[in-house]
Design a protein around this motif. Structure first.
Motif, PDB file in Angstrom:
ATOM      1  N   ASN A  67      79.695  40.456 -52.174  1.00 31.52           N
ATOM      2  CA  ASN A  67      80.737  40.966 -51.284  1.00 31.52           C
ATOM      3  C   ASN A  67      82.104  40.544 -51.811  1.00 31.52           C
ATOM      4  O   ASN A  67      82.323  39.360 -52.087  1.00 31.52           O
ATOM      5  CB  ASN A  67      80.552  40.414 -49.867  1.00 31.52           C
ATOM      6  N   GLU A  99      77.088  29.505 -48.333  1.00 34.70           N
ATOM      7  CA  GLU A  99      77.089  30.774 -49.047  1.00 34.70           C
ATOM      8  C   GLU A  99      77.338  30.565 -50.542  1.00 34.70           C
ATOM      9  O   GLU A  99      78.191  29.758 -50.931  1.00 34.70           O
ATOM     10  CB  GLU A  99      78.163  31.711 -48.488  1.00 34.70           C
ATOM     11  N   ASP A 305      77.244  35.627 -54.064  1.00 37.39           N
ATOM     12  CA  ASP A 305      77.137  36.529 -52.913  1.00 37.39           C
ATOM     13  C   ASP A 305      78.506  36.910 -52.365  1.00 37.39           C
ATOM     14  O   ASP A 305      78.660  37.961 -51.749  1.00 37.39           O
ATOM     15  CB  ASP A 305      76.306  35.874 -51.810  1.00 37.39           C
ATOM     16  N   TYR A 306      79.482  36.020 -52.551  1.00 42.21           N
ATOM     17  CA  TYR A 306      80.854  36.298 -52.112  1.00 42.21           C
ATOM     18  C   TYR A 306      81.825  35.968 -53.232  1.00 42.21           C
ATOM     19  O   TYR A 306      81.741  34.897 -53.839  1.00 42.21           O
ATOM     20  CB  TYR A 306      81.224  35.467 -50.870  1.00 42.21           C
ATOM     21  N   ASP A 334      85.058  44.504 -49.587  1.00 45.39           N
ATOM     22  CA  ASP A 334      84.183  44.631 -48.413  1.00 45.39           C
ATOM     23  C   ASP A 334      84.878  44.122 -47.159  1.00 45.39           C
ATOM     24  O   ASP A 334      84.462  44.447 -46.040  1.00 45.39           O
ATOM     25  CB  ASP A 334      82.883  43.854 -48.640  1.00 45.39           C
ATOM     26  N   ARG A 433      82.832  36.516 -43.147  1.00 43.78           N
ATOM     27  CA  ARG A 433      81.433  36.811 -43.447  1.00 43.78           C
ATOM     28  C   ARG A 433      80.902  37.915 -42.538  1.00 43.78           C
ATOM     29  O   ARG A 433      80.234  38.850 -42.993  1.00 43.78           O
ATOM     30  CB  ARG A 433      80.596  35.533 -43.292  1.00 43.78           C
ATOM     31  N   THR A 434      81.212  37.827 -41.254  1.00 39.17           N
ATOM     32  CA  THR A 434      80.767  38.859 -40.309  1.00 39.17           C
ATOM     33  C   THR A 434      81.386  40.213 -40.654  1.00 39.17           C
ATOM     34  O   THR A 434      80.703  41.246 -40.655  1.00 39.17           O
ATOM     35  CB  THR A 434      81.143  38.461 -38.876  1.00 39.17           C
ATOM     36  N   GLU A 437      79.685  41.631 -43.845  1.00 36.18           N
ATOM     37  CA  GLU A 437      78.286  42.009 -43.642  1.00 36.18           C
ATOM     38  C   GLU A 437      78.145  43.239 -42.755  1.00 36.18           C
ATOM     39  O   GLU A 437      77.204  44.021 -42.913  1.00 36.18           O
ATOM     40  CB  GLU A 437      77.515  40.838 -43.057  1.00 36.18           C
ATOM     41  N   GLU A 438      79.062  43.406 -41.814  1.00 38.22           N
ATOM     42  CA  GLU A 438      78.961  44.524 -40.872  1.00 38.22           C
ATOM     43  C   GLU A 438      79.735  45.750 -41.324  1.00 38.22           C
ATOM     44  O   GLU A 438      79.721  46.784 -40.662  1.00 38.22           O
ATOM     45  CB  GLU A 438      79.463  44.080 -39.492  1.00 38.22           C
ATOM     46  N   ASP A 440      80.409  49.048 -42.829  1.00 33.83           N
ATOM     47  CA  ASP A 440      79.662  50.223 -43.303  1.00 33.83           C
ATOM     48  C   ASP A 440      80.606  51.405 -43.531  1.00 33.83           C
ATOM     49  O   ASP A 440      80.167  52.554 -43.654  1.00 33.83           O
ATOM     50  CB  ASP A 440      78.552  50.605 -42.326  1.00 33.83           C
TER      51      ASP A 440
END
Length: 565
Positions: A67, A99, A305-306, A334, A433-434, A437-438, A440
């Motif tokens: 991300n 993370e 991952d980040y 992201d 992070r939220t 991840e959310e 879209d």
């Protein structure tokens, strides 16, 4: 692990003292966090490494599933917003949440280090190490760009001296010279004096190395073949018929590539808490992208991952260019963090000394923050606000900002990462992070590549800056025709505008209304792959102030440097 952090009553030590007392991890251990082995590194001492090409090629063959978090800001003040500190601190905070992460920032230029701004390695308990090396010569990348830039300059003049078979027009040599030191006396000079052995004479300019198109090329190239291709099409002059003369016409591509091949490889260091950090590249944030290298971003998105990175100036400049130029190279955010400060909000509200009026000024400045947030959301990007707290900020001011963001459903958190390191950004990291991840949504750039150059500029001016329209000077119209005649109108635009205002007038605070953006000049950065539009006077060679930072820097007999900040 860092040195002991101060209590609320204690004063934070100078950055260089904090850096010196921090525990350092061997660079091979830092690399191991990213799944890299010692053979993947070319070590430059125990704390710095360049990645080997075998490792770079291996990782780029894999799909990127990390991300990307982009750190930007509201319209800044002279005090700064703290984007680099936030970038470093957020990376450390994500690490504390367990993370896998890395950060990526630009290399400091010696101009600001010895001038007025100081270094660019973060600060307090959110900085990258080794601070002294990073702020000075580091791995020599910037020196390599300086040498490569001036090699091209020398070959232009040598070609003219030895017959000028390319018919280069001396009044249309557009490739100046570069130096990584602030020196106003070199802004406009004459070269070639002293007779025919040294000539022919012509007017010349110097830019600071960060402003060289070579730096932008270095930060957008993805491998040596791409670097070579970009170098070949850089325009250095125009001939007597008005046709462009490129680096390839000078037969200089191979030599310049040789000087830059190692500089193209990203540098790996660590933050003060041991988080892996890529420090690579350093293009101007006005006439270029103002972010670290695309290659470092690509690697970070495959190794962690980040990946947390930043873009220069406010979101109207840095973030817009990231979306419309950098993201086209395959690195799309992201989530975006917009750094806000009480100082910035008050500046864009109203001046005040009274406490109640001060709070009113703060609230009046929310319009500037909201404009940046709304613009980024219109691009399909989830936004989190980081309120970067300074020592003189009050709890009432922090609460007022958080309450405003809550009323607009903007996730926001106070950040104290300068004072507290990763501990000071835990809530911010959770929100980021939220958001990532959310997310879209689909990235929605400001314009389509097929739009005309004029349409692209109008789109940025109206959609991002809030202008009513765009006015082109006669010079800009002529430049526009030149760009189109060269078939470069499919390139993105890189608009150079004052960072002090959303408008092209640095004195207009808040969210200016009823104004028109004036474009006075355009030129192609064909190697970097964009067209630069100038909307004001652009100073590509800064000068030293009356009391430069250089006067505070000294070295002990044992080699210890003092005075860096």
């Amino acid at each position: 692990m860092a040195s002991q952090k101060p209590t609320q009553q204690e004063t934070v030590l100078p950055d260089i003292e904090i850096a010196r007392t921090a525990d350092r991890r061997p660079i091979e251990d830092v690399a191991a966090d990213l799944g890299l082995s010692p053979t993947d590194l070319e070590q430059r001492g125990s704390e710095i490494a360049k990645l080997q090409w075998d490792a770079i090629d291996r990782e780029l063959d894999r799909e990127a599933d990390g991300n990307l978090v982009l750190v930007t800001a509201m319209t800044p003040t002279r005090r700064g917003a703290g984007k680099t500190v936030t970038t470093v601190g957020l990376g450390q905070s994500l690490g504390q949440l367990g993370e896998s992460n890395a950060i990526a920032i630009r290399e400091p230029s010696l101009g600001p280090v010895f001038g007025i701004k100081g270094g660019a390695a973060g600060g307090g308990y959110s900085q990258v190490l080794p601070m002294e090396d990073i702020n000075l010569h580091f791995t020599g990348d910037i020196h390599a760009v300086t040498s490569a830039h001036n090699l091209i300059s020398a070959m232009v003049d040598a070609h003219r001296h030895h017959g000028n078979d390319l018919d280069i027009d001396p009044d249309r040599v557009v490739w100046g010279r570069a130096l990584d030191v602030n020196d106003r006396a070199l802004r406009d000079v004459v070269v070639g004096l002293g007779g025919t052995a040294n000539g022919p004479p012509r007017e010349e300019t110097f830019s600071i190395t960060a402003a060289s198109e070579l730096m932008a090329v270095l930060c957008l190239a993805t491998d040596i073949a791409d670097l070579r291709e970009r170098l070949s099409r850089m325009i250095v002059a125009y001939d007597d018929d008005g046709d462009a003369v490129a680096v390839s016409d000078l037969d200089a591509v191979g030599a310049v590539t040789a000087l830059l091949k190692d500089a193209l490889r990203p540098n790996l260091v660590q933050t003060i808490e041991g988080t892996p950090a890529f420090v690579h590249g350093g293009p101007f944030a006005n006439i270029a992208t103002g972010t670290n290298s695309v290659l470092a971003d690509h690697l970070g998105l495959r190794l962690a991952d980040y990946l947390v990175t930043e873009a220069g100036f406010g979101a109207d400049l840095g973030a817009e260019k990231f979306v419309d130029i950098v993201s086209r190279e395959g690195v799309q955010p992201d989530a975006v963090v917009v750094v806000a400060t009480v100082d910035g909000l008050k500046k864009h509200g109203a001046p005040s000394t009274d406490d109640e009026d001060s709070l009113a000024a703060l609230k009046a400045g929310f319009s500037n923050l909201d404009h940046h947030v709304d613009t980024l959301r219109s691009m399909g990007l989830p936004v989190v606000v980081a309120v970067n707290r300074f020592p003189d900020d009050t709890d009432r001011e922090m609460d007022a900002v958080l309450d405003h963001c809550d009323s607009r459903e903007i996730p926001a958190a106070v950040s104290t990462v300068y004072r507290d390191g990763g501990d000071g950004g835990i809530e911010l990291a959770r929100l980021v992070r939220t958001a990532a991840e959310e997310n879209d949504a689909t990235l929605d750039p400001v314009y389509d590549p097929s739009d005309s150059i004029e349409a692209k500029i109008r789109a940025v001016a109206t959609r991002v800056y809030g202008a009513d329209g765009v006015e082109f000077t006669s010079q800009a119209r002529s430049d526009l025709a030149n760009v189109e005649s060269q078939g470069l109108d499919d390139l993105p635009v890189c608009i150079s505008k004052t960072p002090a205002s959303l408008s092209d007038d640095p004195e207009r605070a808040g969210v200016p209304r009823d104004w028109t953006l004036t474009v006075r000049e355009l030129y192609p950065s064909a190697g970097a792959g964009f067209v630069v539009a100038l909307t004001g006077d652009v100073l590509t060679m800064p000068g030293l102030p009356a009391d430069p930072s250089a006067t505070d820097i000294d070295v002990d007999d044992d080699g210890t440097v003092h005075g860096l900040f």
